[in-house]
Design a protein around this motif. Sequence first.
Motif, PDB file in Angstrom:
ATOM      1  N   CYS A 179       0.296 -17.504  44.995  1.00 45.11           N
ATOM      2  CA  CYS A 179       0.795 -16.220  45.480  1.00 45.11           C
ATOM      3  C   CYS A 179       1.071 -16.336  46.976  1.00 45.11           C
ATOM      4  CB  CYS A 179      -0.238 -15.134  45.220  1.00 45.11           C
ATOM      5  SG  CYS A 179      -0.516 -14.802  43.465  1.00 45.11           S
ATOM      6  N   LEU A 180       2.282 -16.010  47.366  1.00 41.14           N
ATOM      7  CA  LEU A 180       2.678 -16.072  48.777  1.00 41.14           C
ATOM      8  C   LEU A 180       2.909 -14.665  49.294  1.00 41.14           C
ATOM      9  CD1 LEU A 180       5.218 -19.039  48.696  1.00 41.14           C
ATOM     10  CD2 LEU A 180       2.800 -19.097  49.342  1.00 41.14           C
ATOM     11  N   GLU A 181       2.611 -14.469  50.575  1.00 43.92           N
ATOM     12  CA  GLU A 181       2.799 -13.163  51.198  1.00 43.92           C
ATOM     13  C   GLU A 181       4.290 -12.837  51.297  1.00 43.92           C
ATOM     14  OE1 GLU A 181       0.572 -10.817  54.670  1.00 43.92           O
ATOM     15  OE2 GLU A 181       1.559 -12.650  55.361  1.00 43.92           O
ATOM     16  N   CYS A 182       4.622 -11.609  51.012  1.00 49.81           N
ATOM     17  CA  CYS A 182       6.006 -11.145  51.092  1.00 49.81           C
ATOM     18  C   CYS A 182       6.488 -11.263  52.545  1.00 49.81           C
ATOM     19  CB  CYS A 182       6.077  -9.701  50.619  1.00 49.81           C
ATOM     20  SG  CYS A 182       7.712  -9.178  50.113  1.00 49.81           S
ATOM     21  N   THR A 183       7.718 -11.717  52.735  1.00 51.85           N
ATOM     22  CA  THR A 183       8.263 -11.979  54.066  1.00 51.85           C
ATOM     23  C   THR A 183       8.869 -10.722  54.697  1.00 51.85           C
ATOM     24  OG1 THR A 183      10.337 -12.658  53.026  1.00 51.85           O
ATOM     25  CG2 THR A 183       8.754 -14.395  53.522  1.00 51.85           C
ATOM     26  N   THR A 184       9.107 -10.788  56.008  1.00 55.65           N
ATOM     27  CA  THR A 184       9.744  -9.670  56.698  1.00 55.65           C
ATOM     28  C   THR A 184      11.123  -9.419  56.088  1.00 55.65           C
ATOM     29  OG1 THR A 184      10.685 -11.127  58.370  1.00 55.65           O
ATOM     30  CG2 THR A 184       8.556 -10.143  58.875  1.00 55.65           C
ATOM     31  N   GLY A 185      11.550  -8.171  56.125  1.00 52.51           N
ATOM     32  CA  GLY A 185      12.859  -7.806  55.577  1.00 52.51           C
ATOM     33  C   GLY A 185      12.849  -7.651  54.070  1.00 52.51           C
ATOM     34  N   HIS A 186      11.674  -7.777  53.462  1.00 53.16           N
ATOM     35  CA  HIS A 186      11.540  -7.724  52.006  1.00 53.16           C
ATOM     36  C   HIS A 186      10.349  -6.862  51.603  1.00 53.16           C
ATOM     37  CE1 HIS A 186      13.807 -11.405  52.805  1.00 53.16           C
ATOM     38  NE2 HIS A 186      14.305 -11.281  51.599  1.00 53.16           N
ATOM     39  N   PHE A 187      10.259  -6.565  50.316  1.00 52.83           N
ATOM     40  CA  PHE A 187       9.081  -5.916  49.744  1.00 52.83           C
ATOM     41  C   PHE A 187       8.800  -6.581  48.401  1.00 52.83           C
ATOM     42  CE2 PHE A 187      12.697  -3.550  48.208  1.00 52.83           C
ATOM     43  CZ  PHE A 187      12.388  -3.211  46.897  1.00 52.83           C
ATOM     44  N   THR A 229      18.645  -0.656  56.150  1.00 53.20           N
ATOM     45  CA  THR A 229      17.209  -0.498  56.362  1.00 53.20           C
ATOM     46  C   THR A 229      16.626  -1.803  56.892  1.00 53.20           C
ATOM     47  OG1 THR A 229      16.556  -1.187  54.130  1.00 53.20           O
ATOM     48  CG2 THR A 229      17.066   1.156  54.445  1.00 53.20           C
ATOM     49  N   PHE A 230      15.363  -1.755  57.324  1.00 53.06           N
ATOM     50  CA  PHE A 230      14.685  -2.946  57.833  1.00 53.06           C
ATOM     51  C   PHE A 230      13.192  -2.838  57.572  1.00 53.06           C
ATOM     52  CE2 PHE A 230      13.843   0.120  61.030  1.00 53.06           C
ATOM     53  CZ  PHE A 230      12.681  -0.281  61.680  1.00 53.06           C
ATOM     54  N   ASN A 231      12.505  -3.957  57.668  1.00 48.16           N
ATOM     55  CA  ASN A 231      11.058  -4.023  57.562  1.00 48.16           C
ATOM     56  C   ASN A 231      10.616  -5.251  58.336  1.00 48.16           C
ATOM     57  OD1 ASN A 231       8.374  -4.281  56.828  1.00 48.16           O
ATOM     58  ND2 ASN A 231       8.854  -5.083  54.802  1.00 48.16           N
ATOM     59  N   SER A 279      21.426  -2.948  59.962  1.00 50.00           N
ATOM     60  CA  SER A 279      20.370  -3.916  59.678  1.00 50.00           C
ATOM     61  C   SER A 279      20.893  -5.335  59.882  1.00 50.00           C
ATOM     62  CB  SER A 279      19.806  -3.735  58.269  1.00 50.00           C
ATOM     63  OG  SER A 279      20.802  -3.670  57.298  1.00 50.00           O
ATOM     64  N   SER A 280      19.983  -6.191  60.339  1.00 48.38           N
ATOM     65  CA  SER A 280      20.322  -7.607  60.494  1.00 48.38           C
ATOM     66  C   SER A 280      20.479  -8.220  59.102  1.00 48.38           C
ATOM     67  CB  SER A 280      19.229  -8.330  61.285  1.00 48.38           C
ATOM     68  OG  SER A 280      17.987  -8.210  60.619  1.00 48.38           O
ATOM     69  N   GLU A 281      21.077  -9.386  59.032  1.00 46.42           N
ATOM     70  CA  GLU A 281      21.305 -10.039  57.747  1.00 46.42           C
ATOM     71  C   GLU A 281      19.991 -10.250  56.995  1.00 46.42           C
ATOM     72  OE1 GLU A 281      23.282 -11.437  54.575  1.00 46.42           O
ATOM     73  OE2 GLU A 281      24.254 -10.618  56.350  1.00 46.42           O
ATOM     74  N   ASP A 282      18.920 -10.597  57.710  1.00 48.64           N
ATOM     75  CA  ASP A 282      17.636 -10.841  57.045  1.00 48.64           C
ATOM     76  C   ASP A 282      16.817  -9.563  56.841  1.00 48.64           C
ATOM     77  OD1 ASP A 282      16.694 -10.279  59.598  1.00 48.64           O
ATOM     78  OD2 ASP A 282      15.842 -12.281  59.920  1.00 48.64           O
ATOM     79  N   ARG A 283      17.342  -8.421  57.287  1.00 51.12           N
ATOM     80  CA  ARG A 283      16.723  -7.100  57.149  1.00 51.12           C
ATOM     81  C   ARG A 283      15.367  -6.996  57.859  1.00 51.12           C
ATOM     82  NH1 ARG A 283      21.152  -7.157  54.837  1.00 51.12           N
ATOM     83  NH2 ARG A 283      21.682  -6.022  52.964  1.00 51.12           N
ATOM     84  N   ALA A 284      15.075  -7.924  58.771  1.00 55.39           N
ATOM     85  CA  ALA A 284      13.814  -7.887  59.505  1.00 55.39           C
ATOM     86  C   ALA A 284      13.872  -6.907  60.671  1.00 55.39           C
ATOM     87  CB  ALA A 284      13.453  -9.277  60.002  1.00 55.39           C
ATOM     88  N   ASP A 285      15.066  -6.528  61.105  1.00 54.65           N
ATOM     89  CA  ASP A 285      15.208  -5.574  62.195  1.00 54.65           C
ATOM     90  C   ASP A 285      16.613  -4.992  62.168  1.00 54.65           C
ATOM     91  OD1 ASP A 285      16.735  -7.694  63.125  1.00 54.65           O
ATOM     92  OD2 ASP A 285      15.521  -8.070  64.898  1.00 54.65           O
ATOM     93  N   CYS A 286      16.915  -4.185  63.163  1.00 54.36           N
ATOM     94  CA  CYS A 286      18.243  -3.580  63.289  1.00 54.36           C
ATOM     95  C   CYS A 286      18.878  -4.072  64.574  1.00 54.36           C
ATOM     96  CB  CYS A 286      18.136  -2.060  63.299  1.00 54.36           C
ATOM     97  SG  CYS A 286      17.441  -1.393  61.772  1.00 54.36           S
TER      98      CYS A 286
END
Length: 162
Positions: A21-29, A44-46, A66-73
Amino acid sequence: MQSETDLGWCSEGTYVSYHGCLECTTGHFCPGNVSAPHKCPPGTFNFYTGRSSIGDCKPCSHGLISSEDRADCRPCPAGFSCHPGNSTLSACPKGQHSPEGVVLCLACPIGSVCPSGHPQKCDPGGEPDSERTGCVDCPPGFYSTPCTVRCVKCPSGPLPPL
């Protein structure tokens, strides 16, 4: 007894991988028991890891996409119009421009041409065409300088001696 990863089950905020099990990455859920993280929707972003709900994806502020990786705007780049809701970019058409952070294309400023979404001045001896998409030469008997908006009639009379 089998562990959670042996059963192919991972808790919320993580996803199943060959490595466990790996931790979910930024820009994802990751809602749990998924084989890959779900990317936040466009607009949106995360920027946190280990998030489990689409509600963790927050909307970008006005004027940002939102950035391509959805980690920020990020601001809408200069020369483009941007649709904040789906973060799509469209190049400004000829005769229009947009500064960075402005989501709509605007009419090219007076005295400039906008062949590719960015305003620029005509060289001396030229002026913007009527659509402000390119420069045209001044007609005979007219001139322009970097400080003039359009061609100006030459003064009448003889030229002064050099």
